[in-house]
Design an enzyme around this catalytic site. Structure first.
Site, PDB file in Angstrom:
ATOM      1  N   LYS A   1       0.809  -1.232   0.000  1.00 53.67           N
ATOM      2  CA  LYS A   1       0.000   0.000   0.000  1.00 53.67           C
ATOM      3  C   LYS A   1       0.839   1.278   0.000  1.00 53.67           C
ATOM      4  O   LYS A   1       0.387   2.316  -0.484  1.00 53.67           O
ATOM      5  CB  LYS A   1      -0.951  -0.004   1.204  1.00 53.67           C
ATOM      6  CG  LYS A   1      -2.134  -0.961   1.067  1.00 53.67           C
ATOM      7  CD  LYS A   1      -3.040  -0.883   2.284  1.00 53.67           C
ATOM      8  CE  LYS A   1      -4.302  -1.678   2.094  1.00 53.67           C
ATOM      9  NZ  LYS A   1      -5.238  -1.537   3.225  1.00 53.67           N
TER      10      LYS A   1
ATOM     11  N   ARG B   1       2.796   2.172  19.369  1.00 47.99           N
ATOM     12  CA  ARG B   1       4.069   1.834  20.023  1.00 47.99           C
ATOM     13  C   ARG B   1       5.118   2.899  19.799  1.00 47.99           C
ATOM     14  O   ARG B   1       5.968   3.107  20.629  1.00 47.99           O
ATOM     15  CB  ARG B   1       4.603   0.512  19.454  1.00 47.99           C
ATOM     16  CG  ARG B   1       3.698  -0.653  19.712  1.00 47.99           C
ATOM     17  CD  ARG B   1       4.406  -1.942  19.453  1.00 47.99           C
ATOM     18  NE  ARG B   1       4.562  -2.228  18.021  1.00 47.99           N
ATOM     19  CZ  ARG B   1       4.806  -3.427  17.539  1.00 47.99           C
ATOM     20  NH1 ARG B   1       4.949  -4.451  18.364  1.00 47.99           N
ATOM     21  NH2 ARG B   1       4.923  -3.635  16.245  1.00 47.99           N
TER      22      ARG B   1
HETATM   23  P1  NAP Z   1      -0.028  -1.903   9.100  1.00 51.52           P
HETATM   24  O1  NAP Z   1       0.087  -0.747   8.185  1.00 51.52           O
HETATM   25  O2  NAP Z   1       1.024  -2.963   9.074  1.00 51.52           O
HETATM   26  O3  NAP Z   1      -0.142  -1.322  10.588  1.00 51.52           O
HETATM   27  C1  NAP Z   1      -0.226  -2.157  11.710  1.00 51.52           C
HETATM   28  C2  NAP Z   1      -0.177  -1.299  12.979  1.00 51.52           C
HETATM   29  O4  NAP Z   1      -0.329  -2.189  14.086  1.00 51.52           O
HETATM   30  C3  NAP Z   1       1.140  -0.565  13.174  1.00 51.52           C
HETATM   31  O5  NAP Z   1       0.895   0.656  13.819  1.00 51.52           O
HETATM   32  C4  NAP Z   1       1.906  -1.521  14.116  1.00 51.52           C
HETATM   33  O6  NAP Z   1       2.828  -0.856  14.955  1.00 51.52           O
HETATM   34  C5  NAP Z   1       0.764  -2.004  14.986  1.00 51.52           C
HETATM   35  N1  NAP Z   1       1.134  -3.262  15.628  1.00 51.52           N
HETATM   36  C6  NAP Z   1       1.501  -4.429  15.033  1.00 51.52           C
HETATM   37  N2  NAP Z   1       1.761  -5.354  15.972  1.00 51.52           N
HETATM   38  C7  NAP Z   1       1.590  -4.748  17.175  1.00 51.52           C
HETATM   39  C8  NAP Z   1       1.734  -5.184  18.522  1.00 51.52           C
HETATM   40  N3  NAP Z   1       2.140  -6.432  18.808  1.00 51.52           N
HETATM   41  N4  NAP Z   1       1.475  -4.307  19.520  1.00 51.52           N
HETATM   42  C9  NAP Z   1       1.091  -3.034  19.228  1.00 51.52           C
HETATM   43  N5  NAP Z   1       0.946  -2.559  17.959  1.00 51.52           N
HETATM   44  C10 NAP Z   1       1.183  -3.421  16.951  1.00 51.52           C
HETATM   45  O7  NAP Z   1      -1.391  -2.686   8.863  1.00 51.52           O
HETATM   46  P2  NAP Z   1      -2.772  -2.041   8.353  1.00 51.52           P
HETATM   47  O8  NAP Z   1      -2.850  -2.137   6.884  1.00 51.52           O
HETATM   48  O9  NAP Z   1      -2.944  -0.740   9.016  1.00 51.52           O
HETATM   49  O10 NAP Z   1      -3.815  -3.127   8.924  1.00 51.52           O
HETATM   50  C11 NAP Z   1      -4.094  -3.199  10.305  1.00 51.52           C
HETATM   51  C12 NAP Z   1      -5.248  -4.169  10.545  1.00 51.52           C
HETATM   52  O11 NAP Z   1      -6.419  -3.679   9.916  1.00 51.52           O
HETATM   53  C13 NAP Z   1      -4.993  -5.556   9.944  1.00 51.52           C
HETATM   54  O12 NAP Z   1      -5.488  -6.510  10.836  1.00 51.52           O
HETATM   55  C14 NAP Z   1      -5.793  -5.550   8.676  1.00 51.52           C
HETATM   56  O13 NAP Z   1      -6.249  -6.848   8.331  1.00 51.52           O
HETATM   57  C15 NAP Z   1      -6.970  -4.675   9.078  1.00 51.52           C
HETATM   58  N6  NAP Z   1      -7.592  -4.025   7.913  1.00 51.52           N
HETATM   59  C16 NAP Z   1      -8.902  -4.302   7.664  1.00 51.52           C
HETATM   60  C17 NAP Z   1      -9.533  -3.698   6.592  1.00 51.52           C
HETATM   61  C18 NAP Z   1     -10.988  -4.023   6.320  1.00 51.52           C
HETATM   62  O14 NAP Z   1     -11.474  -3.692   5.229  1.00 51.52           O
HETATM   63  N7  NAP Z   1     -11.701  -4.587   7.263  1.00 51.52           N
HETATM   64  C19 NAP Z   1      -8.840  -2.807   5.766  1.00 51.52           C
HETATM   65  C20 NAP Z   1      -7.494  -2.537   6.050  1.00 51.52           C
HETATM   66  C21 NAP Z   1      -6.883  -3.164   7.136  1.00 51.52           C
HETATM   67  P3  NAP Z   1       4.361  -0.595  14.521  1.00 51.52           P
HETATM   68  O15 NAP Z   1       4.282   0.454  13.434  1.00 51.52           O
HETATM   69  O16 NAP Z   1       4.971  -0.143  15.781  1.00 51.52           O
HETATM   70  O17 NAP Z   1       4.865  -1.914  14.016  1.00 51.52           O
END
Ligand code: NAP
Length: 272
Positions: free
Chosen positions: A69, A152
């Site tokens: 993305k 975090r």
């Molecule tokens: P991303 O860009 O990888 O961001 C993940 C976030 O979670 C980052 O801020 C990361 O922190 C944090 N994180 C990861 N592991 C952690 C932990 N153990 N403790 C605390 N914080 C943690 O992912 P994303 O695209 O935003 O997606 C996030 C979630 O939303 C996923 O589960 C995805 O499947 C879901 N999602 C759903 C939809 C939908 O249509 N329903 C759409 C998009 C995303 P750091 O930066 O510190 O690593």
């Protein structure tokens, strides 16, 4: 050999279990449009090569999922304001041989709450600071919510607007939350779990708990929140609504949102 019929797709890695093809093909079939929506596994190190292949050039648009993305942005001619604010693109539209980047996650989330008649002008806490958290935070802020985000690494998290960024642990201090949103992968299979759910204890009984995850359908967070009688939502409605907005962009037309939503939900509910 390129299949001439393929015109839309989702790219990402892994991509095998993506629901986007079935969601989009269901809507395209209903609309009577003879376009096939496919999926392509594109490794992040091969994106540079893939974007110049016939497979990519044959697409009139494509969705982009993890982990591409952000990486896709440098290949695009222009970004929508949402994509720019979120520094993430999930929808790319080709027009006159130029690629335009959009982000439909935020509006998808807003529509998922609106269809449940949830008031958005309220106090919201978001866990996580990735692409989805930015999309949801910026959209809610635009709709008048008071947004506090917990992550975090506060130093690397910036917002142009009034979204307040806090350290992850400070969630225990916020007692005035009406909607709490998990925008981390915690709760997805193989992505780890919350160490505890003590932060649920302090919330008022009317707090709504949203998990952006839809697979599993009910995360441990939602199970725990349900057992405490909070109203809960998973990310399935957001997934469907972000796809409807994406198809509107691909086809440059307005769709009947409720009709498309009902159709898609019926088609995919047993697949999760
Ligand atoms: P991303 O860009 O990888 O961001 C993940 C976030 O979670 C980052 O801020 C990361 O922190 C944090 N994180 C990861 N592991 C952690 C932990 N153990 N403790 C605390 N914080 C943690 O992912 P994303 O695209 O935003 O997606 C996030 C979630 O939303 C996923 O589960 C995805 O499947 C879901 N999602 C759903 C939809 C939908 O249509 N329903 C759409 C998009 C995303 P750091 O930066 O510190 O690593």
């Amino acid at each position: 050999m390129i299949n001439d019929q393929i015109k839309l797709a989702v790219i990402g890695d892994p991509i095998a279990h993506s629901l986007s093809p079935i969601i989009h093909n269901t809507m395209l079939k209903e609309l009577g449009i003879n376009i096939v929506y496919d999926k392509f596994q594109v490794n992040i190190d091969r994106l540079d090569h893939w974007i110049s292949t016939d497979e990519a050039k044959n697409l009139q648009g494509f969705n982009v999922t993890m982990p591409l993305k952000n990486s896709i942005i440098k290949y695009l001619s222009e970004l929508s304001s949402q994509a720019m604010d979120n520094k993430a693109v999930n929808t790319v539209v080709r027009k006159n041989d130029k690629l335009y980047g959009h982000n439909t996650d935020g509006i998808g989330f807003i529509r998922s709450l609106e269809c449940e008649n949830i008031d958005l002008k309220t106090s919201v806490a978001i866990l996580g600071a990735g692409g989805a958290a930015h999309a949801v935070a910026n959209s809610l802020e635009n709709y008048g919510a008071n947004v506090n985000l917990y992550c975090r690494d506060t130093a690397k998290t910036e917002f142009k607007n009034n979204v307040q960024v806090h350290d992850w642990q400070d969630i225990y201090l916020n007692k005035h939350v009406n909607i709490l949103i998990n925008a981390t992968p915690l709760g997805m299979d193989n992505k780890g779990q919350f160490s505890n759910f003590n932060f649920l204890e302090q919330l008022n009984p009317n707090t709504i708990i949203c998990d952006l995850i839809y697979k599993p359908f009910e995360t441990k967070l939602l199970k725990e929140a349900k057992s405490k009688n909070y109203k809960c939502f998973n990310g399935l409605n957001m997934l469907i609504h972000q796809a409807i907005v994406a198809l509107e962009l691909f086809l440059d037309t307005k769709l009947e949102i409720d009709k498309m939503y009902d159709l898609v939900k019926k088609e995919i509910k047993d697949l999760i």
